[in-house]
Design a protein around this motif. Structure first.
Motif, short mmCIF file in Angstrom:
data_model
loop_
_atom_site.label_atom_id
_atom_site.label_comp_id
_atom_site.label_asym_id
_atom_site.label_seq_id
_atom_site.Cartn_x
_atom_site.Cartn_y
_atom_site.Cartn_z
N ALA A 175 0.82 -1.21 0.00
CA ALA A 175 0.00 0.00 0.00
C ALA A 175 0.85 1.26 0.00
O ALA A 175 0.38 2.34 -0.39
CB ALA A 175 -0.93 0.00 1.21
N PHE A 176 2.12 1.13 0.40
CA PHE A 176 2.96 2.32 0.50
C PHE A 176 3.94 2.46 -0.66
O PHE A 176 4.78 3.37 -0.66
CB PHE A 176 3.73 2.30 1.84
N ALA A 177 3.81 1.59 -1.65
CA ALA A 177 4.70 1.70 -2.81
C ALA A 177 4.49 3.04 -3.51
O ALA A 177 5.46 3.70 -3.92
CB ALA A 177 4.43 0.54 -3.78
N GLU A 178 3.23 3.48 -3.65
CA GLU A 178 2.96 4.74 -4.34
C GLU A 178 3.51 5.94 -3.58
O GLU A 178 3.81 6.98 -4.16
CB GLU A 178 1.46 4.92 -4.56
N HIS A 179 3.64 5.81 -2.26
CA HIS A 179 4.17 6.92 -1.46
C HIS A 179 5.64 7.20 -1.78
O HIS A 179 6.12 8.32 -1.56
CB HIS A 179 4.05 6.60 0.04
N LEU A 180 6.33 6.17 -2.27
CA LEU A 180 7.77 6.31 -2.50
C LEU A 180 8.11 6.63 -3.95
O LEU A 180 9.28 6.67 -4.33
CB LEU A 180 8.50 5.04 -2.06
N LEU A 181 7.09 6.85 -4.77
CA LEU A 181 7.34 7.23 -6.16
C LEU A 181 7.84 8.67 -6.23
O LEU A 181 7.31 9.56 -5.55
CB LEU A 181 6.05 7.10 -6.99
N ASN A 182 8.88 8.89 -7.02
CA ASN A 182 9.43 10.24 -7.24
C ASN A 182 9.87 10.91 -5.94
O ASN A 182 9.70 12.12 -5.76
CB ASN A 182 8.40 11.14 -7.95
N ASN A 205 8.38 4.15 6.71
CA ASN A 205 9.06 4.97 5.71
C ASN A 205 8.18 6.13 5.22
O ASN A 205 8.68 7.20 4.90
CB ASN A 205 9.52 4.12 4.53
N MET A 206 6.88 5.90 5.17
CA MET A 206 5.99 7.01 4.83
C MET A 206 6.12 8.11 5.88
O MET A 206 6.19 9.30 5.57
CB MET A 206 4.55 6.53 4.73
N LEU A 207 6.16 7.68 7.16
CA LEU A 207 6.30 8.65 8.24
C LEU A 207 7.66 9.36 8.18
O LEU A 207 7.74 10.58 8.36
CB LEU A 207 6.12 7.96 9.59
N ARG A 208 8.71 8.61 7.92
CA ARG A 208 10.04 9.22 7.84
C ARG A 208 10.09 10.25 6.72
O ARG A 208 10.74 11.29 6.84
CB ARG A 208 11.10 8.14 7.63
N LEU A 209 9.41 9.96 5.63
CA LEU A 209 9.39 10.87 4.50
C LEU A 209 8.62 12.15 4.85
O LEU A 209 9.01 13.26 4.46
CB LEU A 209 8.74 10.18 3.30
N ARG A 210 7.53 12.00 5.59
CA ARG A 210 6.64 13.15 5.87
C ARG A 210 7.04 13.93 7.11
O ARG A 210 6.45 14.98 7.38
CB ARG A 210 5.20 12.65 6.03
N ARG A 211 8.00 13.47 7.89
CA ARG A 211 8.48 14.17 9.09
C ARG A 211 7.31 14.56 10.00
O ARG A 211 6.94 15.72 10.13
CB ARG A 211 9.28 15.42 8.72
N PRO A 212 6.67 13.59 10.64
CA PRO A 212 5.43 13.87 11.38
C PRO A 212 5.61 14.78 12.59
O PRO A 212 6.67 14.82 13.22
CB PRO A 212 4.98 12.47 11.83
N ILE A 213 4.55 15.52 12.88
CA ILE A 213 4.44 16.24 14.15
C ILE A 213 4.03 15.21 15.19
O ILE A 213 3.06 14.47 14.99
CB ILE A 213 3.36 17.33 14.04
N VAL A 214 4.74 15.13 16.30
CA VAL A 214 4.42 14.14 17.33
C VAL A 214 3.79 14.84 18.53
O VAL A 214 4.39 15.75 19.12
CB VAL A 214 5.67 13.35 17.76
N ILE A 215 2.58 14.43 18.87
CA ILE A 215 1.87 14.91 20.06
C ILE A 215 1.89 13.78 21.08
O ILE A 215 1.41 12.68 20.80
CB ILE A 215 0.41 15.28 19.74
N VAL A 216 2.45 14.02 22.24
CA VAL A 216 2.50 13.00 23.28
C VAL A 216 1.50 13.39 24.36
O VAL A 216 1.72 14.34 25.12
CB VAL A 216 3.92 12.87 23.89
#
Length: 894
Positions: A175-182, A205-216
């Motif tokens: 499901a995350f293959a498309e997230h890593l295109l280009n 890897n999707m999260l690493r790419l998007r640099r998420p805001i983390v709320i704890v």
């Protein structure tokens, strides 16, 4: 929609300021110090995260919010601040961490419910939002992620490899293959490789790419090294922690702002004080009967309250049983002896959790009035109807009592009730030591986010044999005929405010600990042996209560506030058509002014073509509108935040921007209630066209790429023009013939105001004349070098001055404080003094390096006008450089 309380606005203002300064300077350390200097009066040290996987310059801050303070609501708005003010993006991925699966389900349900205030707050802060659980996130499409902000609700355990869900987070997932295109070439190194050496399509890897805001959100276990390194696997852009109990060791929490108990009480968020009734273990049955009776009495008051306000309240009693096997017999006894039905009593222990079947405990159709537990209530259970705690256990675990106490603190509908007894919480406890119980409850309150000093004022012990309804905390009730009215009149005067006696009502209130001589004077006010015994017990209780909280228990003089002395301070007002209005900022900008005619040039340092620095090379817009990155080499001085902004720009893509589209976007982003939409739009067009001409930019999309920095620059420029207009108007109000007036029609009386400091003075000096007692609010004794602060020395001087009856440390940015309007904002003088001749003196101390500044000049000017318009009733001075002679002159003048 839930309207934010004043203290919540202050919390978000601090976070917004931190994010904006960090984004502008690329330095979270200096941003943290700048904000904490304003919030706490001194710059606090910033502790960078020093765990593998997390870069030291990644912003990590903590907001300390006690139980009942609205952490989840604040977190919704915090996500938007991180998105727009720090990341400078229109959408992002938010990783929302909670402590357990139970709270995960509750949080996700609330954030997804379009009718829930949390969802509405989240949309207001972030725009379009998609909320998913960690399991649902395993099926996220790229279109979903790029179409709106995505909030993933998870536990920290979900990202540990040993957890089942954790393995799925890291596993290859088509499901995350498309997230890593280009993927931009310079981001490939950030992604975890698969067996073939290429980036593995996975949620992590999707999260690493998007640099998420983390709320704890109150995830206590998220601060261990293991948990922090686990967070490092998602490469967060920032971490914002909400907790009642910040960490102090190993990985200390960077507390940016803390909310005090006084602020929560003033905002009508919590039931305070907590009234405590204890009985010896041999009186366990009596204690239970008293608790059940109290709950029933509270319900009668709630019915009367509902008839007046239409608010439905059904007070609930929480009983901590001795053992699990004692719960069913206890329920049978409540049904048999106290007339409760079985449906009204629920048990919540271990596997027997009858609360799970209660769909809506706040519904008028719900019969539940008593809940029996042993160690703790079901995690995530929350009901503001819980008013009374009755612990039948002699030995209790700290965790259990801490959690149960937290359950009875929230005030229904966050609104003060008309009957004062419905604004309090009640704790009944089996113990042969009142001191032990008070210490135990104090510790429980500390674990719910209150300080030890706050707990001292929150917990009120009740004398033996006295039910708390309808009486003041240290009040003894006797028959009116038992009070000698003549003797009382003499002795109350002799006791100088230490006691109050209402002979007609038969009420005697002990304000402070009494010595033996004072106790004898008090006892002489009553005629019967029974009444004298009651007074002796109450005096001992007041003394022991103070000892339990670390005090000496020795007699002291009551504060002017405890003696209920008036302290009137006249306000600076504007008189219009015979009516007085407090002079505030709207009067400065009432005239029409044209922003469109103002200078549209921005600061010389702003260059929309100078992109955030993180990697060497060029970032530009291609012919098809795509964002192009032509390099992959990190520069030696690369900074975390600059690199983050560059990565956000790369992933953001570009729509087909037009000049008008950019104008509309900027107009929505900038607050300008005092400027018409037409004036704002015309000014924005002038700015954009000027930038295009100055930097040779033909395509507006290039400016749109930098729209968040452009927004910040525009806000600063518009505020400069606004301040210029206000300053001109302000100067007109300072003239002798202006409409400003000071008289006794508009005053504040501190006797009726709540004093809500974010912190109390904790030094060694004993202030004797402070209006609210020996611990002024927000006063710092020493600087980091160990020398006394000049403000503290000024407070000492006022406390010892013969011409001062009493004084107040005036709190900044509090609605209950005295304030004066300058051309830019409110000004809160440091100290207010009641002089012995009845005049009021306002004192604003200024360091020598600040005394000649524009800000200090305006404060002196408006302070002088306030004094001059008062007809001699008020005085204003601004001492500096340790010279307090101006105070002496003001006190001596007539």
């Amino acid at each position: 929609m839930i309207t934010l309380k004043d203290y919540q606005e202050r919390v978000l203002d601090s976070l917004r300021e931190f994010f904006r300064v960090a984004a502008r300077t690329c330095d979270p350390d200096s941003a943290f110090r700048e904000v904490t200097r304003r919030v706490f009066g001194e710059a606090m040290p910033y502790f960078p995260v020093s765990v593998a996987g997390l870069e030291p310059r990644m912003p990590y801050v903590c907001l300390r919010v006690p139980t009942g303070g609205g952490k989840t609501l604040l977190a919704c708005y915090a996500a938007g601040l991180a998105l727009h003010d720090f990341m400078r993006a229109d959408r992002a991925v938010v990783l929302w961490l909670v402590p357990s699966n139970t709270i995960l389900d509750q949080t996700a349900d609330a954030l997804r419910d379009p009718r829930h205030p949390y969802r509405r707050a989240l949309e207001l802060a972030c725009g379009a939002v998609e909320v998913v659980t960690i399991e649902e996130a395993l099926r996220l499409s790229r279109a979903t992620v790029e179409g709106q902000t995505v909030v993933i609700v998870a536990t920290i355990q979900s990202f540990r490899v040993e957890d089942t869900t954790g393995r799925k987070v890291y596993d290859q997932n088509g499901a995350f293959a498309e997230h890593l295109l280009n993927v931009p070439a310079d981001r490939l190194a950030d992604l975890l490789p698969g067996a073939d050496g290429k980036p593995k399509p996975s949620l992590v890897n999707m999260l690493r790419l998007r640099r998420p805001i983390v709320i704890v959100d109150e995830a206590h276990n998220a601060r261990t090294d293991l948990s922090f390194s686990t967070l490092g696997t998602v490469l967060p852009s920032c971490i914002v922690e909400f907790t009642a109990t910040p960490a102090r060791e190993k990985t200390p929490s960077n507390v940016l702002h803390r909310i005090s108990a006084a602020e929560l009480k003033a905002a009508e968020m919590v039931k305070l004080p907590l009234r405590v009734i204890t009985r010896h273990p041999s009186q366990r049955d009596q204690l239970l009967a008293e608790a059940v009776t109290l709950r029933a009495d509270l319900e009668k008051l709630a019915v009367a309250e509902g008839q007046q306000t239409s608010e439905y309240i059904r007070p609930i009693l929480l009983i901590q049983a001795e053992r699990v096997d004692a719960c069913e017999p206890l329920r049978d006894r409540l049904v048999r002896e106290f007339g409760l039905s079985k449906d009204e009593v629920k048990i919540s222990v271990g596997r027997l959790d009858e609360l799970k079947d209660v769909k809506d405990i706040a519904s008028p159709k719900c019969p539940v009035r008593v809940i029996i537990t042993v160690e703790k209530l079901r995690e995530g259970w929350d009901c503001p109807f819980a008013y009374v705690l009755c612990s039948l256990k002699e030995t209790r675990s700290a965790t259990a009592i801490e959690q149960i106490v937290g359950r009875i603190l929230r005030l229904p509908l966050a609104r003060t009730k008309r009957h004062p007894d419905l604004n309090c919480a009640y704790a009944f406890s089996v113990s042969d030591s009142i001191t032990d119980v008070l210490a135990e409850l104090r510790e429980a309150l500390e674990h719910n986010g209150f300080t030890a000093a706050e707990a001292e004022r929150i917990i009120i012990p009740i004398p033996q044999g006295t039910l708390p309804l309808g009486v003041q905390p240290q009040t003894v009730r006797v028959a009116p005929s038992a009070i000698d009215a003549v003797v009382s009149q003499v002795q109350v005067a002799a006791l100088a405010g230490k006691v109050r006696i209402d002979a007609a009502a038969g009420e005697i209130t002990i304000v402070v600990p009494l010595d033996e001589a004072d106790t004898e004077k008090l006892k002489s006010c009553v005629k019967t042996p029974e009444a004298k015994t009651q007074l002796e017990e109450a005096v001992a209780l007041v003394r022991e209560a103070e000892k339990a909280f670390g005090g000496s228990g020795v007699p002291r003089v009551p504060s002017p506030y405890e003696r209920q002395l008036d302290f009137f301070v006249p306000l600076l007002c504007v008189q219009e058509n015979g009516t007085l209005y407090e002079f505030e900022s709207t009067f400065l900008i009432e005239h029409a002014w044209k922003l469109s005619e103002k200078d549209a040039s921005l600061s010389g340092g702003y260059n929309p073509l100078a992109r955030p620095v993180g990697y060497a090379g060029m970032l530009d817009v291609g012919v098809k509108g795509e964002v192009q990155a032509s390099v992959i080499r990190e520069t030696p001085g690369a900074d975390f935040i600059g690199k983050l902004h560059q990565q956000v720009l790369q992933l953001g893509g570009l729509d087909n921007w037009s000049l008008e589209g950019l104008v509309v976007w900027l107009d929505r982003q900038i607050d300008h209630q005092d400027i018409s939409a037409g004036e704002s739009a015309e000014f924005l067009r002038k700015v954009i066209r000027g930038l295009q001409a100055k930097f040779g930019i033909a395509d507006v999309s290039v400016l749109a790429l930098d729209r968040f920095r452009l927004r910040d620059e525009l806000e600063i420029r518009i505020q400069q023009h606004r301040n210029s207009e206000r300053k001109a108007s302000f100067q007109m109000f300072l003239l002798p013939d202006s409409m400003l007036i000071v008289n006794d029609e508009r005053v504040i009386n501190f006797k009726t105001m709540s004093y809500e400091p974010s912190r109390l003075y904790d030094g060694g000096f004993q202030f004797t004349n402070h209006y609210f007692g020996p611990k002024p609010g927000e006063l710092i004794e020493k600087k980091s070098d160990g020398k006394l602060t000049e403000e503290f020395q000024c407070a000492q001087y006022l406390d010892r001055l013969p011409g001062v009856t009493f004084w107040i440390r005036n709190l900044s940015r509090k609605a209950t404080s005295f304030r004066l309007q300058t051309s830019t904002d409110w000004f809160y003088p440091d100290f207010l003094c009641q002089l012995t001749d009845g005049r009021v003196l306002a004192v604003e101390y200024k360091g020598k390096h600040l005394y000649d500044g524009v800000d200090a000049e305006e404060k002196r000017a408006v302070g002088a006008v306030w004094a001059s318009r008062s007809g001699g009733r008020c005085q204003f001075v601004m001492p500096t450089d340790g010279d307090f002679s101006v105070i002496d002159k003001a006190v001596a003048s007539t």
